[in-house]
Design a protein around this motif. Structure first.
Motif, PDB file in Angstrom:
ATOM      1  N   GLY A   1       0.813  -0.994  -0.023  1.00 28.10           N
ATOM      2  CA  GLY A   1      -0.042   0.077  -0.114  1.00 28.10           C
ATOM      3  C   GLY A   1       0.985   1.213  -0.016  1.00 28.10           C
ATOM      4  N   LEU A   2       0.150   2.237  -0.573  1.00 32.25           N
ATOM      5  CA  LEU A   2       1.108   3.646  -0.534  1.00 32.25           C
ATOM      6  C   LEU A   2      -0.044   4.702  -0.200  1.00 32.25           C
ATOM      7  CD1 LEU A   2       3.829   4.736  -3.178  1.00 32.25           C
ATOM      8  CD2 LEU A   2       1.601   6.274  -2.566  1.00 32.25           C
TER       9      LEU A   2
ATOM     10  N   LEU B   1       4.734   3.970   2.957  1.00 31.91           N
ATOM     11  CA  LEU B   1       4.260   2.550   2.242  1.00 31.91           C
ATOM     12  C   LEU B   1       4.103   1.408   3.356  1.00 31.91           C
ATOM     13  CD1 LEU B   1       7.715   2.145   0.332  1.00 31.91           C
ATOM     14  CD2 LEU B   1       5.322   2.947  -0.801  1.00 31.91           C
ATOM     15  N   ALA B   2       3.209   0.464   3.003  1.00 33.70           N
ATOM     16  CA  ALA B   2       2.734  -0.555   3.670  1.00 33.70           C
ATOM     17  C   ALA B   2       3.558  -1.764   2.987  1.00 33.70           C
ATOM     18  CB  ALA B   2       1.263  -0.866   3.874  1.00 33.70           C
ATOM     19  N   ASP B   3       4.561  -2.238   3.671  1.00 33.61           N
ATOM     20  CA  ASP B   3       5.302  -3.402   3.119  1.00 33.61           C
ATOM     21  C   ASP B   3       5.202  -4.679   3.991  1.00 33.61           C
ATOM     22  OD1 ASP B   3       7.809  -4.932   3.006  1.00 33.61           O
ATOM     23  OD2 ASP B   3       8.240  -3.482   1.415  1.00 33.61           O
TER      24      ASP B   3
ATOM     25  N   ILE C   1       5.868  -0.282   8.116  1.00 28.58           N
ATOM     26  CA  ILE C   1       5.538   0.949   7.650  1.00 28.58           C
ATOM     27  C   ILE C   1       6.975   1.541   7.446  1.00 28.58           C
ATOM     28  CG2 ILE C   1       4.398   3.232   8.015  1.00 28.58           C
ATOM     29  CD1 ILE C   1       2.580   0.864   7.861  1.00 28.58           C
ATOM     30  N   LEU C   2       7.016   2.009   6.099  1.00 23.89           N
ATOM     31  CA  LEU C   2       8.192   2.679   5.544  1.00 23.89           C
ATOM     32  C   LEU C   2       8.078   3.984   5.033  1.00 23.89           C
ATOM     33  CD1 LEU C   2       9.677  -0.310   3.474  1.00 23.89           C
ATOM     34  CD2 LEU C   2      10.188   0.160   6.006  1.00 23.89           C
ATOM     35  N   GLN C   3       9.017   4.879   4.740  1.00 24.29           N
ATOM     36  CA  GLN C   3       8.940   6.150   4.049  1.00 24.29           C
ATOM     37  C   GLN C   3       9.778   6.231   2.771  1.00 24.29           C
ATOM     38  OE1 GLN C   3       9.109   9.506   6.716  1.00 24.29           O
ATOM     39  NE2 GLN C   3       9.869  10.677   5.210  1.00 24.29           N
ATOM     40  N   LEU C   4       9.232   6.820   1.874  1.00 24.92           N
ATOM     41  CA  LEU C   4       9.805   6.909   0.471  1.00 24.92           C
ATOM     42  C   LEU C   4      10.247   8.154   0.312  1.00 24.92           C
ATOM     43  CD1 LEU C   4      10.579   6.021  -2.517  1.00 24.92           C
ATOM     44  CD2 LEU C   4       8.420   6.233  -2.849  1.00 24.92           C
TER      45      LEU C   4
ATOM     46  N   PRO D   1      10.588  10.559  -2.704  1.00 26.49           N
ATOM     47  CA  PRO D   1      10.361  10.401  -4.221  1.00 26.49           C
ATOM     48  C   PRO D   1      11.364  11.089  -5.027  1.00 26.49           C
ATOM     49  CG  PRO D   1       8.922  12.290  -3.403  1.00 26.49           C
ATOM     50  CD  PRO D   1       9.666  11.553  -2.015  1.00 26.49           C
ATOM     51  N   ASN D   2      12.435  11.777  -4.505  1.00 24.47           N
ATOM     52  CA  ASN D   2      13.571  12.493  -5.153  1.00 24.47           C
ATOM     53  C   ASN D   2      14.758  11.575  -5.170  1.00 24.47           C
ATOM     54  OD1 ASN D   2      12.199  15.041  -5.010  1.00 24.47           O
ATOM     55  ND2 ASN D   2      12.651  15.094  -3.041  1.00 24.47           N
ATOM     56  N   ASP D   3      14.966  10.625  -4.489  1.00 29.08           N
ATOM     57  CA  ASP D   3      16.204   9.859  -4.565  1.00 29.08           C
ATOM     58  C   ASP D   3      15.824   8.403  -4.486  1.00 29.08           C
ATOM     59  OD1 ASP D   3      15.718   9.579  -1.958  1.00 29.08           O
ATOM     60  OD2 ASP D   3      17.654  10.672  -1.380  1.00 29.08           O
ATOM     61  N   GLY D   4      14.526   8.022  -4.098  1.00 32.31           N
ATOM     62  CA  GLY D   4      14.076   6.859  -4.107  1.00 32.31           C
ATOM     63  C   GLY D   4      14.593   6.026  -2.755  1.00 32.31           C
ATOM     64  N   LYS D   5      14.967   6.764  -1.799  1.00 32.85           N
ATOM     65  CA  LYS D   5      15.457   6.190  -0.547  1.00 32.85           C
ATOM     66  C   LYS D   5      14.399   5.678   0.235  1.00 32.85           C
ATOM     67  CE  LYS D   5      18.347   7.133   3.668  1.00 32.85           C
ATOM     68  NZ  LYS D   5      18.978   8.090   4.247  1.00 32.85           N
ATOM     69  N   ILE D   6      14.542   4.451   0.850  1.00 28.58           N
ATOM     70  CA  ILE D   6      13.583   3.948   1.810  1.00 28.58           C
ATOM     71  C   ILE D   6      13.960   4.127   3.220  1.00 28.58           C
ATOM     72  CG2 ILE D   6      12.158   1.997   2.491  1.00 28.58           C
ATOM     73  CD1 ILE D   6      11.348   2.959  -0.221  1.00 28.58           C
ATOM     74  N   THR D   7      13.087   4.368   4.111  1.00 30.00           N
ATOM     75  CA  THR D   7      13.417   4.669   5.428  1.00 30.00           C
ATOM     76  C   THR D   7      12.467   3.770   6.312  1.00 30.00           C
ATOM     77  OG1 THR D   7      14.565   6.631   5.052  1.00 30.00           O
ATOM     78  CG2 THR D   7      14.045   6.013   7.340  1.00 30.00           C
ATOM     79  N   PRO D   8      13.073   3.040   7.110  1.00 25.74           N
ATOM     80  CA  PRO D   8      12.035   2.351   8.032  1.00 25.74           C
ATOM     81  C   PRO D   8      11.402   3.348   9.108  1.00 25.74           C
ATOM     82  CG  PRO D   8      13.816   1.090   8.056  1.00 25.74           C
ATOM     83  CD  PRO D   8      14.133   2.717   7.532  1.00 25.74           C
ATOM     84  N   VAL D   9       9.915   3.190   9.239  1.00 26.02           N
ATOM     85  CA  VAL D   9       9.295   3.900  10.381  1.00 26.02           C
ATOM     86  C   VAL D   9       8.626   3.275  11.157  1.00 26.02           C
ATOM     87  CG1 VAL D   9       7.223   5.662  10.511  1.00 26.02           C
ATOM     88  CG2 VAL D   9       8.631   5.801   8.171  1.00 26.02           C
ATOM     89  N   LEU D  10       7.975   2.020  11.226  1.00 24.93           N
ATOM     90  CA  LEU D  10       7.178   1.326  12.075  1.00 24.93           C
ATOM     91  C   LEU D  10       7.537  -0.180  11.987  1.00 24.93           C
ATOM     92  CD1 LEU D  10       5.800   1.296  14.727  1.00 24.93           C
ATOM     93  CD2 LEU D  10       3.731   1.309  13.388  1.00 24.93           C
ATOM     94  N   THR D  11       8.366  -0.751  12.377  1.00 23.67           N
ATOM     95  CA  THR D  11       8.769  -2.204  11.985  1.00 23.67           C
ATOM     96  C   THR D  11       8.314  -3.191  12.921  1.00 23.67           C
ATOM     97  OG1 THR D  11      11.040  -2.081  13.223  1.00 23.67           O
ATOM     98  CG2 THR D  11      10.945  -1.269  10.622  1.00 23.67           C
TER      99      THR D  11
END
Length: 311
Positions: free
Chosen positions: A87-88, A98-100, A105-108, A110-120
């Protein structure tokens, strides 16, 4: 048996298709191996969400990809990572969440495509497999934790997470495969698709943030899958993607069937939907397996999401 007359049928048309240059059939994928064994899977798209510029974001679960589609229907690969994004949704400040299924829950960016964990995890325990998410107008994040739950194991969960305080509340832990979710116009009701129970549940949201008197809003017919993505229009009508019957159903706020939007592609796997266009009167639907984005006009505009709110 239905106590209502058949819903009126509505036509759809193709807005855009995943370009062949992005086909990945034959590429190793744990998701394909587990969910579509022996099949040639170019993509499996879900998670449609529009930003303020009218660009449509979608996720590709088996290959960990995030695409952005411009208003002319042209595709751009924004990110590819080791995960199963399902989900997004976009925050009012432009952050993309993102729901992965694998990572939470992750954060994207959009400028560099980097993915960061938010709630794992919750209390040091990983999630079953998060599926979809939505923000309310206060910025609270609701998400479903589906995993492999179903009629055999009705332990799917629905959570509410406050990004500022870090408070995480479990609203429900008896779900039959909780999947897509949407809020009513007054945000007093949370609708949750229970895919393997083939129903939409109605969760009344109380002032203290809890739920009570949870019930079935709509019990849908049978099939090989069930209710998936959910969206609501400004009149309070509820739109449900049927992941096995190749269509989107719409129901009044009282659960009365109104329309059936049939996939013009003939595809059976219509999984997700989102309102877009300048007046939000265009319903966009994803035929996930074929990689086609469909669209149809609706009678009422869609409910504006938090992504278009002022912060």
């Amino acid at each position: 048996m239905s106590l209502y007359p058949p819903p009126a049928q509505r036509c759809t048309e193709v807005f855009s298709r995943l370009p062949e240059c992005f086909f990945l059939a034959g590429t190793p994928s744990g998701w394909v191996q587990a969910n579509k064994p022996g099949q040639a899977v170019n993509s499996f798209l879900e998670g449609p969400s529009f930003d303020r510029e009218g660009r449509l974001y979608v996720v590709d679960i088996p290959y960990g990809r995030i695409f952005r589609i411009c208003q002319k229907g042209e595709w751009k690969l924004i990110s590819q990572y080791d995960g199963w994004p399902n989900g997004l949704k976009i925050h009012a400040d432009g952050r993309i969440f993102l729901a992965d299924y694998q990572h939470g829950i992750l954060q994207l960016d959009p400028n560099d495509g980097k993915i960061t964990p938010v709630l794992t995890h919750r209390r040091s325990e990983g999630f079953k497999g998060v599926n979809d998410l939505i923000f309310d107008q206060q910025g609270n994040l609701y998400f479903t934790d589906q995993g492999q739950t179903g009629l055999h194991d009705p332990t799917g969960r629905v959570f509410c997470y406050n990004l500022d305080s870090g408070r995480l509340d479990c609203l429900l832990d008896t779900g039959i495969s909780p999947n897509g979710l949407a809020l009513s116009p007054d945000e007093k009701t949370l609708y949750v698709a229970m895919t393997r129970g083939n129903a939409i549940w109605r969760l009344p949201l109380l002032a203290d943030g809890s739920v009570s008197k949870v019930g079935i809003f709509v019990q849908m017919a049978g099939g090989v899958s069930g209710a998936d993505g959910v969206a609501v229009d400004q009149a309070g009508n509820v739109f449900v993607a049927d992941a096995g019957n190749g269509c989107v159903w719409s129901f009044s706020q009282y659960g009365e069937p109104l329309h059936r939007y049939i996939a013009c592609t003939g595809g059976r796997t219509v999984t997700n939907l989102a309102f877009g266009g300048k007046d939000l009167r265009t319903l966009y639907m994803i035929d996930s397996f074929s990689g086609a984005i469909l669209k149809a006009q609706t009678e009422h505009p869609g409910l504006p999401l938090f992504s278009h709110s002022d912060t």
